[in-house]
Design a protein around this motif. Structure first.
Motif, PDB file in Angstrom:
ATOM      1  N   GLU A 198       0.835  -1.167   0.242  1.00 15.85           N
ATOM      2  CA  GLU A 198      -0.106  -0.083   0.079  1.00 15.85           C
ATOM      3  C   GLU A 198       0.924   1.222  -0.142  1.00 15.85           C
ATOM      4  OE1 GLU A 198      -3.323   0.726  -0.070  1.00 15.85           O
ATOM      5  OE2 GLU A 198      -3.660  -1.101  -0.588  1.00 15.85           O
ATOM      6  N   GLN A 231      -7.840  -3.834  -9.603  1.00 12.86           N
ATOM      7  CA  GLN A 231      -7.953  -2.724 -10.283  1.00 12.86           C
ATOM      8  C   GLN A 231      -8.076  -1.614  -9.465  1.00 12.86           C
ATOM      9  OE1 GLN A 231      -8.288  -2.113 -13.741  1.00 12.86           O
ATOM     10  NE2 GLN A 231      -8.467  -0.172 -13.416  1.00 12.86           N
ATOM     11  N   LEU A 232      -7.456  -0.356  -9.706  1.00 13.34           N
ATOM     12  CA  LEU A 232      -7.541   0.842  -8.640  1.00 13.34           C
ATOM     13  C   LEU A 232      -9.009   1.481  -8.980  1.00 13.34           C
ATOM     14  CD1 LEU A 232      -3.964   2.431  -9.150  1.00 13.34           C
ATOM     15  CD2 LEU A 232      -4.770   0.812  -7.157  1.00 13.34           C
ATOM     16  N   ALA A 233      -9.714   2.007  -8.085  1.00 13.08           N
ATOM     17  CA  ALA A 233     -10.796   2.934  -8.344  1.00 13.08           C
ATOM     18  C   ALA A 233     -10.493   3.981  -8.988  1.00 13.08           C
ATOM     19  CB  ALA A 233     -11.354   3.265  -6.788  1.00 13.08           C
ATOM     20  N   LYS A 234     -11.109   4.468  -9.881  1.00 12.06           N
ATOM     21  CA  LYS A 234     -11.188   5.512 -10.623  1.00 12.06           C
ATOM     22  C   LYS A 234     -11.742   6.699 -10.533  1.00 12.06           C
ATOM     23  CE  LYS A 234     -10.364   2.865 -14.931  1.00 12.06           C
ATOM     24  NZ  LYS A 234     -10.761   2.506 -16.220  1.00 12.06           N
TER      25      LYS A 234
END
Length: 99
Positions: free
Chosen positions: A32, A96-99
């Motif tokens: 992280e 997947q990263l949050a957009k």
């Protein structure tokens, strides 16, 4: 009143990484953070907690090489990181990263 001498000891995270759950949470926190040096150091702490010689052997590395590769000021190759993670029983997982 007599003065007392203060004594300190060097902090060793490996001493607190007693369970696999603790080790996984520690490594998750390192990822992280995103700093490659933090990730390498976390892997080093976990390897130390489990036994550096055993992890080095499982990763196909010399013990001294493993210490050097996972030192906080090192820049290990990605292949080395993957070998150590596999030896520790971890794998990378893309999310997947949050957009």
């Amino acid at each position: 009143m007599p003065s007392r001498k203060l004594s300190t000891t060097r902090y060793d995270a490996a001493a607190y990484l007693l369970s696999e759950a603790d080790q996984q949470a520690y490594l998750d926190a390192a990822f992280e953070d995103g700093d490659p040096r933090v990730i390498a150091a976390a892997l080093g702490d976990i390897a130390k907690a489990r036994g550096m010689t055993q992890i080095a052997r499982a990763a196909g590395l010399g013990r001294e090489s493993l210490y050097k590769a996972l030192a906080p000021d090192s820049n290990p190759e990605f292949a080395t990181i993957l070998k150590v993670m596999q030896a520790l029983g971890f794998r990378l997982h893309a999310v997947q990263l949050a957009k």
